[in-house]
Design an enzyme around this catalytic site. Structure first.
Site, PDB file in Angstrom:
ATOM      1  N   CYS A 152      45.830 109.637  27.075  1.00 33.55           N
ATOM      2  CA  CYS A 152      46.878 108.642  26.844  1.00 33.55           C
ATOM      3  C   CYS A 152      47.302 107.958  28.146  1.00 33.55           C
ATOM      4  O   CYS A 152      46.541 107.183  28.697  1.00 33.55           O
ATOM      5  CB  CYS A 152      48.053 109.264  26.108  1.00 33.55           C
ATOM      6  SG  CYS A 152      49.131 108.025  25.325  1.00 33.55           S
ATOM      7  N   HIS A 204      45.999 111.528  21.584  1.00 31.59           N
ATOM      8  CA  HIS A 204      46.481 112.852  21.991  1.00 31.59           C
ATOM      9  C   HIS A 204      45.701 113.946  21.256  1.00 31.59           C
ATOM     10  O   HIS A 204      46.126 114.416  20.194  1.00 31.59           O
ATOM     11  CB  HIS A 204      47.975 112.987  21.690  1.00 31.59           C
ATOM     12  CG  HIS A 204      48.854 112.238  22.630  1.00 31.59           C
ATOM     13  ND1 HIS A 204      49.338 112.789  23.788  1.00 31.59           N
ATOM     14  CD2 HIS A 204      49.305 110.957  22.599  1.00 31.59           C
ATOM     15  CE1 HIS A 204      50.075 111.896  24.425  1.00 31.59           C
ATOM     16  NE2 HIS A 204      50.067 110.772  23.727  1.00 31.59           N
ATOM     17  N   GLU A 230      45.498 117.011  21.850  1.00 36.11           N
ATOM     18  CA  GLU A 230      46.233 118.277  21.763  1.00 36.11           C
ATOM     19  C   GLU A 230      47.041 118.393  20.483  1.00 36.11           C
ATOM     20  O   GLU A 230      47.360 119.507  20.036  1.00 36.11           O
ATOM     21  CB  GLU A 230      47.142 118.457  22.979  1.00 36.11           C
ATOM     22  CG  GLU A 230      48.378 117.573  23.044  1.00 36.11           C
ATOM     23  CD  GLU A 230      48.132 116.216  23.693  1.00 36.11           C
ATOM     24  OE1 GLU A 230      49.117 115.568  24.103  1.00 36.11           O
ATOM     25  OE2 GLU A 230      46.960 115.808  23.786  1.00 36.11           O
TER      26      GLU A 230
END
Length: 240
Positions: A119, A214, A216
């Site tokens: 990002c 993202h 994660e």
């Protein structure tokens, strides 16, 4: 008795937070989901303090690490990429954070240290290499906040190798995107609206890939997203 192999040490620049109730003071933080994804991959995540790069040698600080993860965060100051003004939507700009992240990106790429940029991290690398950003993507059709959408991945890229896919479901939270790619960078993924979702630097001598989304957020349940962290740690381990 056999000993467990050492975990590669992955540097993650901390993000400044104005408040942290559990600590009672302002804090330097990293997202738990990000740290856990590195840990699942077999890495040892280590937050590092964004000190002024004019006062502390970033190359020397990185010497003890096996890899770097540049995480998400607030916006880069528009003057960093030559913009004449600042859009009203730009938020959480921090000059020290910008200076440190930009120098960290340059030093990691120069040294060949394995680097995964996420990002804001992708945007930092792009700006560090002379690229520019679109300060605000505008209207709801191009809004990439709180959205899970498909991303087309280019074949033969490190991104495809890491995710094992040519189409990935990306969890996005950003209002800016790449305008002009930096020197040497190639686009490795795009959203349906044309937004650049991945960048790589084919001529670099180290492992590097960057994503605008993202990973994660969904890595705990999506092997393609966890694969990015696995690939980073694998590249870091190969340096042992």
């Amino acid at each position: 008795m056999s000993r467990t192999p050492a975990r590669p040490l992955i540097a993650i620049p901390a993000r400044f937070s104005a408040t942290a109730s559990a600590l009672r003071y302002a804090a330097e933080v990293n997202a738990r989901a990000l740290v856990e994804a590195v840990w699942r991959a077999g890495g040892e995540p280590a937050s590092i303090h964004p000190a002024d790069p004019d006062e502390q040698d970033v190359t020397a600080r990185l010497a003890r690490f096996d890899g770097v993860l540049l995480p998400g965060g607030g916006d880069l100051a528009p003057h960093r990429y030559g913009a004449a003004g600042t859009h009203a939507s730009v938020y959480d700009v921090d000059d020290l954070q910008d200076a440190f992240d930009l120098e960290l990106a340059r030093r990691a790429l120069h040294s060949g240290l394995p680097l995964l940029a996420i990002c804001r991290g992708l945007q930092v690398v792009n700006v560090a290499l002379g690229g520019t950003l679109e300060q605000d993507m505008g209207g709801p059709r191009r809004e990439h906040r709180h959205v899970l959408h498909p991303v087309a991945v280019q074949r033969g890229t490190l991104l495809e190798q890491a995710t094992g896919a040519q189409k990935a479901e990306a969890s996005c939270y950003h209002h800016q995107r790449v305008d002009r790619p930096g020197t040497g960078l190639v686009v490795t993924a795009r959203a349906a609206d044309g937004t650049v979702e991945g960048l790589e630097l084919p001529d670099t001598h180290g492992w590097f890939t960057a994503v605008q989304w993202h990973p994660e957020d969904t890595a705990h349940e999506d092997p393609a997203q966890q694969g990015l962290f696995d690939a980073l740690v694998r590249a870091a381990r190969d340096r042992f």
